[in-house]
Design a protein around this motif. Structure first.
Motif, PDB file in Angstrom:
ATOM      1  N   ILE A 207       0.240   3.529   8.622  1.00 44.82           N
ATOM      2  CA  ILE A 207       0.759   2.262   8.085  1.00 44.82           C
ATOM      3  C   ILE A 207       1.716   2.512   6.924  1.00 44.82           C
ATOM      4  O   ILE A 207       1.464   3.351   6.062  1.00 44.82           O
ATOM      5  N   ASN A 208       2.798   1.767   6.919  1.00 40.69           N
ATOM      6  CA  ASN A 208       3.751   1.843   5.819  1.00 40.69           C
ATOM      7  C   ASN A 208       3.310   0.871   4.722  1.00 40.69           C
ATOM      8  O   ASN A 208       3.693  -0.294   4.704  1.00 40.69           O
ATOM      9  N   TRP A 209       2.487   1.358   3.814  1.00 40.48           N
ATOM     10  CA  TRP A 209       1.913   0.502   2.775  1.00 40.48           C
ATOM     11  C   TRP A 209       2.968  -0.009   1.793  1.00 40.48           C
ATOM     12  O   TRP A 209       2.807  -1.062   1.185  1.00 40.48           O
ATOM     13  N   LYS A 210       4.056   0.732   1.657  1.00 42.68           N
ATOM     14  CA  LYS A 210       5.083   0.366   0.668  1.00 42.68           C
ATOM     15  C   LYS A 210       5.788  -0.942   1.020  1.00 42.68           C
ATOM     16  O   LYS A 210       6.379  -1.585   0.160  1.00 42.68           O
ATOM     17  N   LYS A 211       5.713  -1.339   2.293  1.00 44.75           N
ATOM     18  CA  LYS A 211       6.410  -2.573   2.671  1.00 44.75           C
ATOM     19  C   LYS A 211       5.664  -3.820   2.198  1.00 44.75           C
ATOM     20  O   LYS A 211       6.217  -4.922   2.204  1.00 44.75           O
ATOM     21  N   TYR A 212       4.404  -3.647   1.764  1.00 48.25           N
ATOM     22  CA  TYR A 212       3.626  -4.785   1.282  1.00 48.25           C
ATOM     23  C   TYR A 212       3.829  -4.938  -0.220  1.00 48.25           C
ATOM     24  O   TYR A 212       3.021  -4.486  -1.028  1.00 48.25           O
ATOM     25  N   GLN A 213       4.951  -5.551  -0.551  1.00 48.68           N
ATOM     26  CA  GLN A 213       5.282  -5.772  -1.949  1.00 48.68           C
ATOM     27  C   GLN A 213       4.405  -6.877  -2.539  1.00 48.68           C
ATOM     28  O   GLN A 213       3.766  -7.638  -1.810  1.00 48.68           O
ATOM     29  N   LEU A 214       4.404  -6.971  -3.852  1.00 51.28           N
ATOM     30  CA  LEU A 214       3.538  -7.913  -4.557  1.00 51.28           C
ATOM     31  C   LEU A 214       3.676  -9.339  -4.028  1.00 51.28           C
ATOM     32  O   LEU A 214       2.684 -10.039  -3.801  1.00 51.28           O
ATOM     33  N   LYS A 215       4.887  -9.779  -3.785  1.00 49.74           N
ATOM     34  CA  LYS A 215       5.126 -11.159  -3.357  1.00 49.74           C
ATOM     35  C   LYS A 215       4.560 -11.449  -1.961  1.00 49.74           C
ATOM     36  O   LYS A 215       4.342 -12.605  -1.590  1.00 49.74           O
ATOM     37  N   ASP A 216       4.306 -10.388  -1.174  1.00 52.11           N
ATOM     38  CA  ASP A 216       3.819 -10.564   0.193  1.00 52.11           C
ATOM     39  C   ASP A 216       2.314 -10.378   0.337  1.00 52.11           C
ATOM     40  O   ASP A 216       1.754 -10.628   1.396  1.00 52.11           O
ATOM     41  N   ARG A 217       1.626  -9.954  -0.737  1.00 52.89           N
ATOM     42  CA  ARG A 217       0.205  -9.639  -0.638  1.00 52.89           C
ATOM     43  C   ARG A 217      -0.666 -10.893  -0.730  1.00 52.89           C
ATOM     44  O   ARG A 217      -0.346 -11.834  -1.449  1.00 52.89           O
ATOM     45  N   LYS A 218      -1.801 -10.860  -0.047  1.00 54.56           N
ATOM     46  CA  LYS A 218      -2.785 -11.936  -0.183  1.00 54.56           C
ATOM     47  C   LYS A 218      -3.440 -11.870  -1.568  1.00 54.56           C
ATOM     48  O   LYS A 218      -3.714 -12.884  -2.195  1.00 54.56           O
ATOM     49  N   LYS A 219      -3.719 -10.655  -2.047  1.00 54.48           N
ATOM     50  CA  LYS A 219      -4.272 -10.415  -3.374  1.00 54.48           C
ATOM     51  C   LYS A 219      -3.285  -9.549  -4.146  1.00 54.48           C
ATOM     52  O   LYS A 219      -2.735  -8.594  -3.600  1.00 54.48           O
ATOM     53  N   SER A 220      -3.087  -9.872  -5.412  1.00 54.54           N
ATOM     54  CA  SER A 220      -2.046  -9.186  -6.172  1.00 54.54           C
ATOM     55  C   SER A 220      -2.329  -7.709  -6.408  1.00 54.54           C
ATOM     56  O   SER A 220      -1.416  -6.886  -6.421  1.00 54.54           O
ATOM     57  N   SER A 221      -3.621  -7.355  -6.554  1.00 52.69           N
ATOM     58  CA  SER A 221      -3.942  -5.992  -6.979  1.00 52.69           C
ATOM     59  C   SER A 221      -4.314  -5.043  -5.848  1.00 52.69           C
ATOM     60  O   SER A 221      -4.470  -3.846  -6.073  1.00 52.69           O
ATOM     61  N   PHE A 222      -4.473  -5.558  -4.620  1.00 55.81           N
ATOM     62  CA  PHE A 222      -4.775  -4.635  -3.521  1.00 55.81           C
ATOM     63  C   PHE A 222      -4.297  -5.196  -2.181  1.00 55.81           C
ATOM     64  O   PHE A 222      -4.060  -6.394  -2.025  1.00 55.81           O
ATOM     65  N   ILE A 223      -4.174  -4.293  -1.218  1.00 54.89           N
ATOM     66  CA  ILE A 223      -3.728  -4.629   0.136  1.00 54.89           C
ATOM     67  C   ILE A 223      -4.906  -4.374   1.075  1.00 54.89           C
ATOM     68  O   ILE A 223      -5.560  -3.333   0.989  1.00 54.89           O
ATOM     69  N   THR A 224      -5.163  -5.304   1.978  1.00 51.05           N
ATOM     70  CA  THR A 224      -6.335  -5.208   2.850  1.00 51.05           C
ATOM     71  C   THR A 224      -5.940  -5.071   4.314  1.00 51.05           C
ATOM     72  O   THR A 224      -5.180  -5.876   4.839  1.00 51.05           O
ATOM     73  N   LEU A 225      -6.475  -4.036   4.946  1.00 53.38           N
ATOM     74  CA  LEU A 225      -6.355  -3.866   6.392  1.00 53.38           C
ATOM     75  C   LEU A 225      -7.713  -4.200   6.993  1.00 53.38           C
ATOM     76  O   LEU A 225      -8.670  -3.441   6.862  1.00 53.38           O
ATOM     77  N   GLN A 226      -7.833  -5.369   7.619  1.00 53.04           N
ATOM     78  CA  GLN A 226      -9.104  -5.764   8.220  1.00 53.04           C
ATOM     79  C   GLN A 226      -9.314  -5.019   9.536  1.00 53.04           C
ATOM     80  O   GLN A 226      -8.388  -4.844  10.319  1.00 53.04           O
ATOM     81  N   LEU A 227     -10.560  -4.595   9.748  1.00 50.10           N
ATOM     82  CA  LEU A 227     -10.911  -3.837  10.947  1.00 50.10           C
ATOM     83  C   LEU A 227     -11.681  -4.729  11.911  1.00 50.10           C
ATOM     84  O   LEU A 227     -12.597  -5.449  11.499  1.00 50.10           O
ATOM     85  N   ASP A 228     -11.320  -4.667  13.180  1.00 51.01           N
ATOM     86  CA  ASP A 228     -12.050  -5.401  14.207  1.00 51.01           C
ATOM     87  C   ASP A 228     -13.302  -4.593  14.538  1.00 51.01           C
ATOM     88  O   ASP A 228     -13.234  -3.540  15.171  1.00 51.01           O
ATOM     89  N   ILE A 229     -14.458  -5.088  14.131  1.00 47.77           N
ATOM     90  CA  ILE A 229     -15.686  -4.311  14.258  1.00 47.77           C
ATOM     91  C   ILE A 229     -16.173  -4.199  15.703  1.00 47.77           C
ATOM     92  O   ILE A 229     -17.145  -3.485  15.968  1.00 47.77           O
ATOM     93  N   PHE A 230     -15.492  -4.887  16.627  1.00 48.08           N
ATOM     94  CA  PHE A 230     -15.858  -4.754  18.032  1.00 48.08           C
ATOM     95  C   PHE A 230     -14.873  -3.875  18.807  1.00 48.08           C
ATOM     96  O   PHE A 230     -15.017  -3.690  20.005  1.00 48.08           O
ATOM     97  N   ASP A 231     -13.878  -3.343  18.114  1.00 54.12           N
ATOM     98  CA  ASP A 231     -12.875  -2.499  18.760  1.00 54.12           C
ATOM     99  C   ASP A 231     -13.429  -1.080  18.911  1.00 54.12           C
ATOM    100  O   ASP A 231     -13.784  -0.441  17.918  1.00 54.12           O
ATOM    101  N   PRO A 232     -13.493  -0.551  20.142  1.00 54.94           N
ATOM    102  CA  PRO A 232     -14.007   0.808  20.354  1.00 54.94           C
ATOM    103  C   PRO A 232     -13.239   1.873  19.555  1.00 54.94           C
ATOM    104  O   PRO A 232     -13.784   2.939  19.261  1.00 54.94           O
ATOM    105  N   ALA A 233     -11.998   1.561  19.175  1.00 52.55           N
ATOM    106  CA  ALA A 233     -11.206   2.519  18.400  1.00 52.55           C
ATOM    107  C   ALA A 233     -11.812   2.782  17.028  1.00 52.55           C
ATOM    108  O   ALA A 233     -11.557   3.807  16.400  1.00 52.55           O
ATOM    109  N   TYR A 234     -12.630   1.832  16.557  1.00 56.53           N
ATOM    110  CA  TYR A 234     -13.243   1.967  15.236  1.00 56.53           C
ATOM    111  C   TYR A 234     -14.715   2.357  15.344  1.00 56.53           C
ATOM    112  O   TYR A 234     -15.495   2.146  14.427  1.00 56.53           O
TER     113      TYR A 234
END
Length: 327
Positions: A93-120
């Motif tokens: 993932i290109n984390w740098k593209k998630y600039q402050l103005k685009d984040r849901k939370k100002s201090s961190f970026i969250t990648l939610q995981l699908d807990i039913f996905d066999p990949a995880y």
């Protein structure tokens, strides 16, 4: 028509999310859990009895006065497999593209995981491991539900007021566990997860004026309420983890000491709650069939209890979800 029925369903069976009376205040949240157990007595008994049936006695436990437990997972095979799986995910993932103005939370970026996905699968095997669920079940009082899993990256690029970098308490439950597992080394420069033990947090919370109406608290308010505080900082290596009751402990994170040596903080976050919290349906807690291969009967039962409630798919929908990740 489907949308209308969906809204009616969410209001009737998810009143904890839809009506403010069941939110934020400790007594109201606690009252909701009692009602929820009343509507689902068999499910409550199943989850209560499962503690003795599936989990052995253990010396590793969360002291209610502390509300947290720091554990070294460096020699835990399942944890190491989960860490390696997370690294493969976030390295793409290109984390740098998630600039402050685009984040849901100002201090961190969250990648939610699908807990039913066999990949995880490696991550979920760890999240439903007997070791973790044993400790959490005995603290909460029944086998918990994994209500969210995510990889959190704190860019550590700025300090923000009124954010998760300030002291706060999560008020969507009266008792819950958020588990942070570091995927890389974290120093004090990198904004470690910090908390005040539950007994001190309770004392401080009720000394602060209008504390029940506030979301965030300044350092000045905290130290004015109590001068000598045991501030616990999770500074450590990759594989260090903390089980924290964020509904009982004042806490903050991602508060870096910005310098050239500061680096992003990367952690796996597993969020566990009671099956009877306001985030869950108050009744009709339907089971979802979980198909994980190569697991024994005991492990399958633990997976069913931790992942099997129907709400886990339903809460991904934006009309009822209380947390939406950036990715």
């Amino acid at each position: 028509m489907k949308l209308i029925l969906s809204k009616i369903y969410s209001r009737i069976f998810y009143p904890g999310r839809k009506f403010k009376i069941f939110q934020r205040k400790y007594f109201n949240v606690k009252f909701f859990t009692i009602i929820s157990k009343f509507f689902s007595p068999l499910i409550y008994l199943e989850r209560k009895k499962a503690i003795k049936k599936y989990f052995p006695e253990t010396k590793i436990a969360i002291n209610p006065d502390d509300g947290f437990k720091i554990i070294d997972f460096k020699n835990n095979e399942q944890a190491n497999q989960a860490i390696n799986a997370c690294k493969k995910i976030y390295s793409k993932i290109n984390w740098k593209k998630y600039q402050l103005k685009d984040r849901k939370k100002s201090s961190f970026i969250t990648l939610q995981l699908d807990i039913f996905d066999p990949a995880y699968r490696r991550i979920i095997d760890f999240a439903t491991s007997e070791f973790l669920i044993n400790i959490i079940s005995k603290y909460i009082g029944s086998v918990p539900v994994l209500c969210d899993a995510s990889i959190n990256v704190s860019p550590n690029d700025a300090i923000h007021d009124n954010s998760a970098q300030s002291f706060h308490i999560d008020r969507d439950e009266h008792k819950q566990i958020k588990f942070y597992l570091y995927l890389d080394d974290v120093t004090e420069r990198d904004g470690p997860f910090c908390l005040i033990p539950a007994n001190q947090s309770k004392e401080i919370f009720y000394k602060i004026e209008d504390s029940k109406k506030k979301t965030f608290f300044s350092d000045e308010e905290i130290y004015k309420a109590k001068k000598e505080i045991n501030l616990v900082k999770l500074i450590g290596k990759k594989g260090d983890g903390i089980l924290a009751d964020t509904a009982s402990c004042l806490h903050y994170g991602s508060r870096p000491i910005i310098s050239k040596k500061t680096k992003p903080r990367i952690a796996l976050l597993l969020w566990y709650q009671s099956a009877f919290s306001p985030m869950m349906p108050i009744a009709l807690k339907f089971k979802k069939k979980i198909n994980f291969n190569n697991v024994d009967k005991k492990k399958k039962k633990i997976i069913d209890l931790v992942l099997g409630l129907h709400h886990l798919n339903y809460r991904r929908r934006k009309d009822v979800s209380t947390s939406q990740g950036d990715i």
